[in-house]
Each structure stands twice: as structure tokens, then as C-alpha cells.
Enzyme design. Structure first.
Site, PDB file in Angstrom:
ATOM      1  N   ARG A  22       0.760  -1.185  -0.010  1.00 16.29           N
ATOM      2  CA  ARG A  22      -0.005   0.049   0.086  1.00 16.29           C
ATOM      3  C   ARG A  22       0.808   1.148  -0.213  1.00 16.29           C
ATOM      4  O   ARG A  22       1.883   1.301   0.844  1.00 16.29           O
ATOM      5  CB  ARG A  22      -0.988   0.113   1.302  1.00 16.29           C
ATOM      6  CG  ARG A  22      -2.325  -1.078   1.384  1.00 16.29           C
ATOM      7  CD  ARG A  22      -3.264  -0.500   0.276  1.00 16.29           C
ATOM      8  NE  ARG A  22      -4.260  -1.402   0.149  1.00 16.29           N
ATOM      9  CZ  ARG A  22      -4.405  -2.382  -0.473  1.00 16.29           C
ATOM     10  NH1 ARG A  22      -3.471  -2.868  -1.284  1.00 16.29           N
ATOM     11  NH2 ARG A  22      -5.661  -3.175  -0.341  1.00 16.29           N
ATOM     12  N   GLU A  52      -4.107   7.275  -5.048  1.00 16.56           N
ATOM     13  CA  GLU A  52      -4.269   6.487  -6.238  1.00 16.56           C
ATOM     14  C   GLU A  52      -5.692   7.003  -6.606  1.00 16.56           C
ATOM     15  O   GLU A  52      -6.535   6.948  -5.770  1.00 16.56           O
ATOM     16  CB  GLU A  52      -4.397   5.065  -5.846  1.00 16.56           C
ATOM     17  CG  GLU A  52      -2.942   4.722  -5.600  1.00 16.56           C
ATOM     18  CD  GLU A  52      -2.754   3.225  -5.368  1.00 16.56           C
ATOM     19  OE1 GLU A  52      -3.670   2.655  -5.402  1.00 16.56           O
ATOM     20  OE2 GLU A  52      -1.432   2.534  -4.684  1.00 16.56           O
ATOM     21  N   HIS A  69      -1.357   0.293  -9.653  1.00 16.88           N
ATOM     22  CA  HIS A  69      -1.857  -0.825  -8.944  1.00 16.88           C
ATOM     23  C   HIS A  69      -2.257  -1.873  -9.682  1.00 16.88           C
ATOM     24  O   HIS A  69      -3.407  -2.282  -9.642  1.00 16.88           O
ATOM     25  CB  HIS A  69      -2.816  -0.228  -8.026  1.00 16.88           C
ATOM     26  CG  HIS A  69      -3.174  -0.937  -6.857  1.00 16.88           C
ATOM     27  ND1 HIS A  69      -3.497  -0.132  -5.547  1.00 16.88           N
ATOM     28  CD2 HIS A  69      -2.975  -2.218  -6.332  1.00 16.88           C
ATOM     29  CE1 HIS A  69      -3.584  -1.053  -4.565  1.00 16.88           C
ATOM     30  NE2 HIS A  69      -3.609  -2.313  -5.148  1.00 16.88           N
TER      31      HIS A  69
END
Ligand code: GLV
Length: 333
Positions: free
Chosen positions: A240, A269, A288
Site C-alpha cells: 500500500r 491513487e 496498482h
């Protein structure tokens, strides 16, 4: 006739509603409401859509907190289609008797593979080489042009020896690497040597992060962390973005304190294209994509659907995050 449970699904899942797809399976048992947009629902839209529902199937962009839960008192299960569940206030769910499930296991290999893609790309400077070639910057072969870092025979440091950390470590054997790992405790049969974090940072040529995002791990990779790494080391993060102090990483790359980084996760993000991080040198980024294969995302969706169905039936599956929620008094809707 008993009423069918109502479930809100916060994104269209792989396979859509085709026969045999995860959503089609769910639709056989519940009344579904699906957020069809590619972008996440706002907190207000999520509250509105969750109201009156018995279950929620969410992805990592949805914040499930007490405000949402109080606005949706019938909800008794939240199935998160991700292994990480830092988007969910688990104690708030438990207190209210709401079961939370995640999707461990099925995304381990895909995420470990992507970790290696970033590690190799950063080590061998693939995006820089690609950009040079496409931009007309490929000159005659030269002994000192675009030199990267060895991978075979190097030392890999895994921070967080969970499922994904282990899968990354296992892949290192083909590269004949020395594997060190740091975590809360030594893990039986882990393919590497347990060392204190400081030793790992001082010795590893690759430092790969695999801790979940919790209050303890938030921004643990800060200026002091990067200062303890070797100047020829490459930092990799596929967990993360929140575990990294991003301005500190940007500075460590700019100043040459570390040799490079490969990141699949960032804060925020999506990361705006003009974020200062993206102008740092020797940085390889992916948006991601850790679990982003059709097979993996389909398996995650299926596991999330099973989580919803188990929660609605009052059962805690093996991937329940808070099985103790089932012992809590049921809320009155
Ligand atoms: C993805 O980041 C996940 O937690 O599954």
C-alpha cells in the site's frame, strides 16, 4: 414468500453478468444493485446505495466506516474484493455484528510476479531503455551506457513475511539470491534468514515491502528508513502506498541515497501525472496492477461472492477477517 436479501456491488466484476460468472452466481441468490461506473461511488452515493441492503461487495476504494454502517443498519456482511482491508473500519463492523471478508491466497502469485516485474525493470532500467530507444536516444553500443544492477546472486530483503512476501522470496531461488526477511517474528520454513529490520536495510540490495497498512506501518518507510538502505539498493513496494513517506522516497531517489525504486502503489491513487514523485530518477511505476490478471481478478470476485453468501447465511468462512462479529447481537434494521 421470504424476501431475497439485497446486495450492493460497488463495481462491475470480471465476467460481467455472463452465465457462470461471479455476479451471475450472486444474482441467483440475492437482489443485486451494481455500481456500473468505472469510477468509485462517492461516500454519499455509497451510503444511499447501501441503505436497505443486507450485504455489500466492495473494492479497496470504498471507505466502510461507522457513518456508512449506521446509514445502512441492515448490512450484515461486507466482502472486500482485495486481500488488504485498510479501507474498512473492522472494529466498527465487529461492534455492529457485521462480518468482513477479504480475498487472501488467490492473488498471491499474481502480486509476487508483479513484484518481480518491478524489481527486474528497476534493476535493469527497462523503462529508461525503452524511452531512450523510442525517443531516438539509442546511440552506438557503449561499455558504460545504461548500466543497471545485478539481480542474480544479490541479496533480497523481504519486509513482511506473509503469503506474498514468501512467494516473492521463493521466486528468488532461481536467481540464486541470499534472502533476508524482517517481521514481527521468525516464520517456520520461510525461505530466508530472519534478521532485525536494521540489518536487512544495511545488507539488502533489494528491499521489498509486504506488510499490511496499519497504524504501525503507516509511513514506516521514511527518511530514516531510506538513510539506512545501501546506496546501490532498490526499493520495491507492492503493498500500500501508505507505508511510504512519499516525499522522503522522492528525496532519497533525487539525492542518490538509494539507487532506484519500483512501485505499484502510491498515495494518492490515482497519482496525478504532475506529482513530484514521478520526476524522481530511476523510478519504475505501475498503476496498482498487483492482482490484475483475468484469472486472479475472477478468482477474487468468486471469493468475494462466497464471502457475501456466507455472511448472509450467518457463517464465517475461512477468509473472515472478524469471525467474532457473528457472536455480536444483531442490529435492528
Ligand atoms: C490489492 O491491493 C489487494 O489488497 O488485494
Amino acid at each position: 414468500m421470504t424476501e431475497r436479501p439485497r446486495v450492493f456491488v460497488s463495481r462491475v466484476l470480471p465476467g460481467g453478468a455472463a452465465p457462470g460468472s461471479p455476479l451471475a452466481t450472486l444474482q441467483e441468490a440475492v437482489d443485486l444493485s451494481i455500481w456500473e461506473a468505472q469510477t468509485p461511488p462517492s461516500a454519499e452515493a455509497l451510503r444511499t446505495r447501501a441503505e436497505g441492503c443486507d450485504g455489500l461487495l466492495t473494492v479497496l476504494t470504498e471507505r466502510i466506516d461507522s457513518t456508512l454502517l449506521d446509514a445502512a443498519p441492515r448490512v450484515r456482511v461486507v466482502a472486500n474484493m482485495a486481500v488488504g482491508y485498510d479501507n474498512i473500519d473492522v472494529p466498527a463492523c465487529t461492534e455492529r455484528g457485521v462480518l468482513v471478508t477479504n480475498t487472501p491466497g488467490v492473488l498471491t502469485d499474481a502480486t509476487a510476479d508483479l513484484t518481480w516485474a518491478l524489481l527486474l525493470a528497476a534493476a535493469r532500467r527497462l523503462p529508461e531503455g525503452d524511452a531512450a530507444l523510442r525517443g531516438g536516444g539509442w546511440g552506438p553500443w557503449h561499455p558504460t551506457w545504461m548500466l543497471g544492477h545485478r539481480v542474480s546472486g544479490a541479496t533480497l530483503g523481504i519486509v513482511g513475511p506473509g503469503r506474498i512476501g514468501r512467494a516473492v522470496a521463493e521466486r528468488a531461488s532461481g536467481f540464486r539470491m541470499t534472502v533476508l526477511y524482517a517481521g514481527r517474528r521468525a516464520v517456520p520454513d520461510f525461505p530466508g534468514t530472519f534478521v532485525p529490520l536494521d540489518d536487512l536495510l544495511a545488507r539488502a540490495e533489494y528491499v521489498s515491502m509486504h506488510v499490511p497498512l496499519t497504524p504501525e506501518t503507516t509511513r514506516m518507510c521514511d527518511a530514516a528508513f531510506f538513510a539506512r538502505m545501501r546506496p546501490d539498493a532498490i526499493f520495491v513496494n507492492t503493498t500500500r502506498g501508505g507505508v511510504v513517506d512519499q516525499p522522503a522516497l522522492t528525496e532519497a531517489l533525487r539525492s542518490g541515497q538509494i539507487a532506484g525504486a519500483g512501485l505499484d502503489v502510491m498515495t494518492p491513487e490515482p497519482l496525478p501525472a504532475d506529482d513530484p514523485l514521478l520526476s524522481a530518477p530511476h523510478l519504475v511505476v505501475a498503476p496498482h496492477l498487483g492482482s490484475a490478471t483475468l484469472e486472479t481478478r475472477t478468482a477474487m470476485a468468486r471469493l468475494a461472492v462466497e464471502g457475501v453468501l456466507a455472511g448472509l447465511a450467518g457463517r464465517a468462512p475461512s477468509n473472515a477477517v472478524n469471525p467474532e462479529a457473528l457472536a455480536m447481537p444483531r442490529r435492528r434494521a
